[in-house]
Motif scaffolding. Sequence first.
Motif, PDB file in Angstrom:
ATOM      1  N   THR A 115       0.816  -1.211   0.000  1.00 23.35           N
ATOM      2  CA  THR A 115       0.000   0.000   0.000  1.00 23.35           C
ATOM      3  C   THR A 115       0.851   1.262   0.000  1.00 23.35           C
ATOM      4  O   THR A 115       0.356   2.329  -0.297  1.00 23.35           O
ATOM      5  CB  THR A 115      -0.952   0.023   1.207  1.00 23.35           C
ATOM      6  N   ASN A 116       2.143   1.166   0.360  1.00 21.75           N
ATOM      7  CA  ASN A 116       3.044   2.307   0.309  1.00 21.75           C
ATOM      8  C   ASN A 116       3.626   2.427  -1.091  1.00 21.75           C
ATOM      9  O   ASN A 116       4.440   1.600  -1.501  1.00 21.75           O
ATOM     10  CB  ASN A 116       4.187   2.159   1.324  1.00 21.75           C
ATOM     11  N   GLN A 117       3.194   3.436  -1.813  1.00 21.47           N
ATOM     12  CA  GLN A 117       3.704   3.655  -3.159  1.00 21.47           C
ATOM     13  C   GLN A 117       4.161   5.092  -3.289  1.00 21.47           C
ATOM     14  O   GLN A 117       3.538   6.007  -2.729  1.00 21.47           O
ATOM     15  CB  GLN A 117       2.642   3.337  -4.203  1.00 21.47           C
ATOM     16  N   VAL A 118       5.248   5.284  -4.021  1.00 19.07           N
ATOM     17  CA  VAL A 118       5.812   6.611  -4.200  1.00 19.07           C
ATOM     18  C   VAL A 118       6.170   6.809  -5.675  1.00 19.07           C
ATOM     19  O   VAL A 118       6.428   5.856  -6.395  1.00 19.07           O
ATOM     20  CB  VAL A 118       7.075   6.815  -3.331  1.00 19.07           C
ATOM     21  N   TRP A 119       6.168   8.067  -6.107  1.00 21.20           N
ATOM     22  CA  TRP A 119       6.602   8.384  -7.460  1.00 21.20           C
ATOM     23  C   TRP A 119       8.119   8.467  -7.462  1.00 21.20           C
ATOM     24  O   TRP A 119       8.711   9.171  -6.648  1.00 21.20           O
ATOM     25  CB  TRP A 119       5.993   9.710  -7.921  1.00 21.20           C
ATOM     26  N   VAL A 120       8.750   7.708  -8.360  1.00 20.99           N
ATOM     27  CA  VAL A 120      10.197   7.625  -8.443  1.00 20.99           C
ATOM     28  C   VAL A 120      10.651   8.141  -9.810  1.00 20.99           C
ATOM     29  O   VAL A 120      10.129   7.713 -10.846  1.00 20.99           O
ATOM     30  CB  VAL A 120      10.659   6.156  -8.271  1.00 20.99           C
ATOM     31  N   ARG A 121      11.615   9.068  -9.809  1.00 25.54           N
ATOM     32  CA  ARG A 121      12.154   9.568 -11.068  1.00 25.54           C
ATOM     33  C   ARG A 121      12.983   8.473 -11.726  1.00 25.54           C
ATOM     34  O   ARG A 121      13.824   7.842 -11.091  1.00 25.54           O
ATOM     35  CB  ARG A 121      13.042  10.791 -10.850  1.00 25.54           C
ATOM     36  N   VAL A 122      12.715   8.240 -13.021  1.00 24.04           N
ATOM     37  CA  VAL A 122      13.425   7.213 -13.761  1.00 24.04           C
ATOM     38  C   VAL A 122      14.469   7.839 -14.689  1.00 24.04           C
ATOM     39  O   VAL A 122      15.620   7.408 -14.725  1.00 24.04           O
ATOM     40  CB  VAL A 122      12.442   6.326 -14.564  1.00 24.04           C
ATOM     41  N   CYS A 123      14.062   8.849 -15.463  1.00 23.54           N
ATOM     42  CA  CYS A 123      14.970   9.496 -16.406  1.00 23.54           C
ATOM     43  C   CYS A 123      14.286  10.738 -16.971  1.00 23.54           C
ATOM     44  O   CYS A 123      13.123  10.989 -16.691  1.00 23.54           O
ATOM     45  CB  CYS A 123      15.341   8.549 -17.548  1.00 23.54           C
ATOM     46  N   ALA A 124      15.012  11.469 -17.789  1.00 27.87           N
ATOM     47  CA  ALA A 124      14.414  12.589 -18.513  1.00 27.87           C
ATOM     48  C   ALA A 124      13.658  12.023 -19.714  1.00 27.87           C
ATOM     49  O   ALA A 124      14.101  11.047 -20.326  1.00 27.87           O
ATOM     50  CB  ALA A 124      15.481  13.560 -18.973  1.00 27.87           C
ATOM     51  N   LEU A 125      12.539  12.615 -20.058  1.00 27.82           N
ATOM     52  CA  LEU A 125      11.777  12.178 -21.234  1.00 27.82           C
ATOM     53  C   LEU A 125      12.646  12.248 -22.484  1.00 27.82           C
ATOM     54  O   LEU A 125      12.572  11.376 -23.351  1.00 27.82           O
ATOM     55  CB  LEU A 125      10.516  13.031 -21.405  1.00 27.82           C
ATOM     56  N   SER A 126      13.511  13.242 -22.564  1.00 26.45           N
ATOM     57  CA  SER A 126      14.374  13.410 -23.732  1.00 26.45           C
ATOM     58  C   SER A 126      15.365  12.253 -23.910  1.00 26.45           C
ATOM     59  O   SER A 126      15.900  12.061 -24.995  1.00 26.45           O
ATOM     60  CB  SER A 126      15.141  14.733 -23.639  1.00 26.45           C
ATOM     61  N   GLU A 127      15.583  11.449 -22.863  1.00 28.50           N
ATOM     62  CA  GLU A 127      16.478  10.294 -22.953  1.00 28.50           C
ATOM     63  C   GLU A 127      15.817   9.088 -23.623  1.00 28.50           C
ATOM     64  O   GLU A 127      16.499   8.125 -23.970  1.00 28.50           O
ATOM     65  CB  GLU A 127      16.961   9.884 -21.559  1.00 28.50           C
ATOM     66  N   LEU A 128      14.493   9.135 -23.780  1.00 29.69           N
ATOM     67  CA  LEU A 128      13.780   7.999 -24.366  1.00 29.69           C
ATOM     68  C   LEU A 128      13.672   8.171 -25.870  1.00 29.69           C
ATOM     69  O   LEU A 128      13.179   9.188 -26.354  1.00 29.69           O
ATOM     70  CB  LEU A 128      12.387   7.858 -23.753  1.00 29.69           C
ATOM     71  N   ASP A 129      14.115   7.171 -26.596  1.00 31.49           N
ATOM     72  CA  ASP A 129      14.015   7.144 -28.051  1.00 31.49           C
ATOM     73  C   ASP A 129      12.573   6.788 -28.408  1.00 31.49           C
ATOM     74  O   ASP A 129      12.051   5.760 -27.968  1.00 31.49           O
ATOM     75  CB  ASP A 129      14.975   6.090 -28.604  1.00 31.49           C
ATOM     76  N   ALA A 130      11.915   7.637 -29.190  1.00 33.24           N
ATOM     77  CA  ALA A 130      10.514   7.400 -29.541  1.00 33.24           C
ATOM     78  C   ALA A 130      10.330   6.179 -30.436  1.00 33.24           C
ATOM     79  O   ALA A 130       9.216   5.673 -30.576  1.00 33.24           O
ATOM     80  CB  ALA A 130       9.924   8.638 -30.215  1.00 33.24           C
ATOM     81  N   SER A 131      11.409   5.657 -31.025  1.00 36.66           N
ATOM     82  CA  SER A 131      11.274   4.549 -31.968  1.00 36.66           C
ATOM     83  C   SER A 131      11.632   3.183 -31.383  1.00 36.66           C
ATOM     84  O   SER A 131      11.518   2.170 -32.067  1.00 36.66           O
ATOM     85  CB  SER A 131      12.136   4.808 -33.206  1.00 36.66           C
ATOM     86  N   LYS A 132      12.092   3.143 -30.119  1.00 37.03           N
ATOM     87  CA  LYS A 132      12.401   1.839 -29.527  1.00 37.03           C
ATOM     88  C   LYS A 132      12.238   1.879 -28.009  1.00 37.03           C
ATOM     89  O   LYS A 132      12.323   2.928 -27.379  1.00 37.03           O
ATOM     90  CB  LYS A 132      13.810   1.374 -29.901  1.00 37.03           C
ATOM     91  N   ALA A 133      11.998   0.697 -27.439  1.00 37.51           N
ATOM     92  CA  ALA A 133      11.819   0.557 -25.996  1.00 37.51           C
ATOM     93  C   ALA A 133      13.171   0.632 -25.297  1.00 37.51           C
ATOM     94  O   ALA A 133      14.159   0.064 -25.775  1.00 37.51           O
ATOM     95  CB  ALA A 133      11.139  -0.769 -25.672  1.00 37.51           C
ATOM     96  N   THR A 134      13.199   1.336 -24.185  1.00 36.20           N
ATOM     97  CA  THR A 134      14.414   1.482 -23.398  1.00 36.20           C
ATOM     98  C   THR A 134      14.324   0.575 -22.177  1.00 36.20           C
ATOM     99  O   THR A 134      13.343   0.620 -21.433  1.00 36.20           O
ATOM    100  CB  THR A 134      14.570   2.947 -22.934  1.00 36.20           C
ATOM    101  N   GLY A 135      15.335  -0.241 -21.970  1.00 36.97           N
ATOM    102  CA  GLY A 135      15.352  -1.139 -20.826  1.00 36.97           C
ATOM    103  C   GLY A 135      15.709  -0.406 -19.549  1.00 36.97           C
ATOM    104  O   GLY A 135      16.470   0.560 -19.551  1.00 36.97           O
ATOM    105  N   ALA A 136      15.143  -0.874 -18.443  1.00 44.73           N
ATOM    106  CA  ALA A 136      15.469  -0.325 -17.130  1.00 44.73           C
ATOM    107  C   ALA A 136      15.314  -1.426 -16.091  1.00 44.73           C
ATOM    108  O   ALA A 136      14.627  -2.425 -16.312  1.00 44.73           O
ATOM    109  CB  ALA A 136      14.560   0.855 -16.799  1.00 44.73           C
ATOM    110  N   ASN A 137      15.985  -1.216 -14.965  1.00 48.46           N
ATOM    111  CA  ASN A 137      15.886  -2.124 -13.838  1.00 48.46           C
ATOM    112  C   ASN A 137      15.480  -1.269 -12.642  1.00 48.46           C
ATOM    113  O   ASN A 137      16.196  -0.331 -12.290  1.00 48.46           O
ATOM    114  CB  ASN A 137      17.235  -2.814 -13.613  1.00 48.46           C
TER     115      ASN A 137
END
Length: 133
Positions: free
Chosen positions: A4-26
């Motif tokens: 039940t404890n959930q928080v918003w976590v920053r992952v990256c800048a939107l500009s770091e995501l390529d619109a043409s392919k999925a970006t992996g993350a852990n």
Amino acid sequence: MSDTNQVWVRVCALSELDASKATGANINGQRVVLTRCGDTAQTLQGFCSHMLFPLAGGKVEDCALTCSLHHSKFNVQDGSVIEWSTFPPLVGAALAAVRQRKNLSTYPTRVTDGDVYVLWAAADPAEVRVKVS
């Protein structure tokens, strides 16, 4: 995520995501992929529900993610199946007939001030380890 404890976590800048392919993350040991569709971002499970192939690097076009291995296609906004694979030609059709179409799991994601955030089970954002690859 049953916690039940959930928080918003920053992952990256939107500009770091390529619109043409999925970006992996852990995120805390969980493999996910990030996709970009216009000015929005989405976080989905990191493996294809068809044959559990990693989705990182998969093609994204018109808000649809295509698995690089068997070509199943998913809507990045809700994880729903757009096209279920029948690849490879001889066994793929038989596998598709017996394997149930299964949507990808999604995680609540938002973009704030140009940064991508995901809602994650934790008491404190500082507890969450994020690695974008």
